[in-house]
Design a protein around this motif. Sequence first.
Motif, short mmCIF file in Angstrom:
data_model
loop_
_atom_site.label_atom_id
_atom_site.label_comp_id
_atom_site.label_asym_id
_atom_site.label_seq_id
_atom_site.Cartn_x
_atom_site.Cartn_y
_atom_site.Cartn_z
N ALA A 333 60.43 -32.02 45.32
CA ALA A 333 60.67 -31.60 44.04
C ALA A 333 59.44 -30.96 43.19
CB ALA A 333 60.65 -33.01 42.97
N ALA A 337 58.84 -26.61 41.88
CA ALA A 337 58.51 -26.91 40.51
C ALA A 337 57.81 -25.73 39.89
CB ALA A 337 57.91 -28.28 40.19
N GLU A 470 63.39 -27.88 30.07
CA GLU A 470 62.33 -28.73 30.58
C GLU A 470 61.47 -29.09 29.30
OE1 GLU A 470 61.25 -29.17 33.55
OE2 GLU A 470 62.98 -28.12 34.34
N GLU A 597 58.24 -24.88 34.70
CA GLU A 597 58.77 -25.35 36.16
C GLU A 597 60.26 -25.05 36.54
OE1 GLU A 597 57.67 -29.33 36.48
OE2 GLU A 597 55.63 -29.09 36.89
N ARG A 598 60.66 -24.65 37.70
CA ARG A 598 61.84 -24.54 37.99
C ARG A 598 62.52 -23.51 37.13
NH1 ARG A 598 60.55 -29.80 38.51
NH2 ARG A 598 60.84 -30.29 36.61
#
Length: 625
Positions: A333, A337, A470, A597-598
């Motif tokens: 993960a 990220a 997020e 992130e992501r």
Amino acid sequence: MIPEVYNFPMTAVLPERAIRVLPDRLISQIAAGEVVERPASVVKELLENALDAGALSIDVRLEAGGVKSIRVADDGDGIGQGDLGLALTRHATSKIASLDDLENVVSLGFRGEALAAIASVADLTLMSRARGSSQAFAVEHGAAPHPAALGAGTVVLVGDLFARIPARRKFLKSEPTEFAHCAETVRRIALSRPDCSLTLTHNGRATLHFKAGSLRARIAQALGDDFVATAREVDVTAGPLTLQGLIGSPADARSGRDAQYFFVNGRFVRDRVLQHALRAAYADVLHGDRHPAFALFLNLPPAGVDVNVHPAKIEVRFRDAQGIHQFVARAVAAALAGGAGAVPVPQASVYAAANAPGNVAPAMAPAASPTATPASATLAWGGTSGSLLGQAGVPQSPTAYASFISQALRVADAAPPLYASAPNAAPLPAGDLPLGHALAQLHGVYILAQNAAGLVVVDMHAAHERILYEAFKSALDERRVASQPLLIPATFPAERIEVAAAEDHGETLAALGFEIAPLSETSLVVRAVPALLVDADAKALARDVLAELREFGSGEVLTRHRDELLSTMACHAAVRANRRLSLPEMDALLRRMEDTERSGQCNHGRPTWAQVSLADLDRLFLRGR
């Protein structure tokens, strides 16, 4: 009365017989059924023996998919004359001598079954020259060793697989299918040992050649340069655990699991704990039923994993399965990220698209707003939502989220405005920014930007959706999950293992907003649940969460359900198509993408941006020709 259809004729009654010890050959043939399923099984066992012998170069030659013949030659340490005949004996091995050795085994093979099992179902010749010896020797099953001509190392010849057991041979598939399984076995072994060169030849034609080199180069040989170009690196150490390798970009996910390779202490495995950890890590960034490609290598002390679980040694059992699950899930993960632009993405080849046979460019039109139910309705999840909590269903009350939504929005609003540029800030050169500077807005849907590599195309709604998503998650994670006491506590009969899980994971349950306590050795009581899930079936919810904690040591069931709801909230709050944005607003969105992130994927796993290289543009306009 039993229906006639179930009346089986007893035409043969087994006579009473004395118990006897089975002949060694029959014992070996029975054991071979567990070890040798097809030619690929033979290739696997022989390659593992070669690596255990210290081989750095291995040559595999097959005929008729390996059914007619298999030849594996290596440059390893070899076998001395005195041990050559013993090598074909069942349960004869140099790799372990005690239970302590078995619990700390570092070799790929250790049972001493492979050669004996193969020899019982095929013609086998073993030739070897021990390192430092002036003479090579050969042996066939049941015969004494005799001198042979061989430079160094070991050669194993296997012919007419299952010829003595026609019933087994008829279960083999076509020659191309059996060869494909053998090639996949060689690929797995090659990935596990990048320092060893391997060559595979089929019917006289070289088909695979892996040169010794770095791990990254070996992964490129096995999975392709395109995979490596967009993959993300994993290199994490936590105490005695290390996880290294490459994981595929979510945008490069595939429809099948054919490019998933996980190795534990150098051994290729298929383990449900590891598979679940990977699914958990990718759950927030994959679109639909797509599957990631990866080549990952987990190393831990040998005593921490039991490899003696299955005859084919493809399954393992971890001493601390929950700890391994959390370590792998968090490491992967974290690698996923990075913000948009932090890692490469598959380039959108406009040249290839424009020149595809029969391709007709669709007319550009403003995209319609995503079809979605009103926000008030989306908060009422029912049992039809699929995989939320098994068959329980978790209906939600809109009022349960009122305070959280307002708090989350205030947290998001407290950050720098999404569509505001920094005052008196000189613009950075496009080459210093992964997503570059905005140039224009296309049809109210896409942002066009320029970076050092060329043209960047951004789906502004998808990008903003991820940014808000997020922010919502962070707002919720930064405060303790609110717990709601039940007016009438829910009691239910429970298995002893469920009662034990409630006791073992009391702190985790409390952090998740639960109060679950044993009433007896076979019953539990639920006194409180997370406020967000107050309308759920408390008993079913408790059972699912306990099962999750018992299996993987995490509350993924709750996290997955919470994230689905937050995703819906973000989708409704994100900027809609056809909204006109100024250049400073577009640049601000690009900067937030780089910091979130992501943000390379929206909440549903679709890509939020694509790169069109200058080279593609040059080819499109025939520049340089």
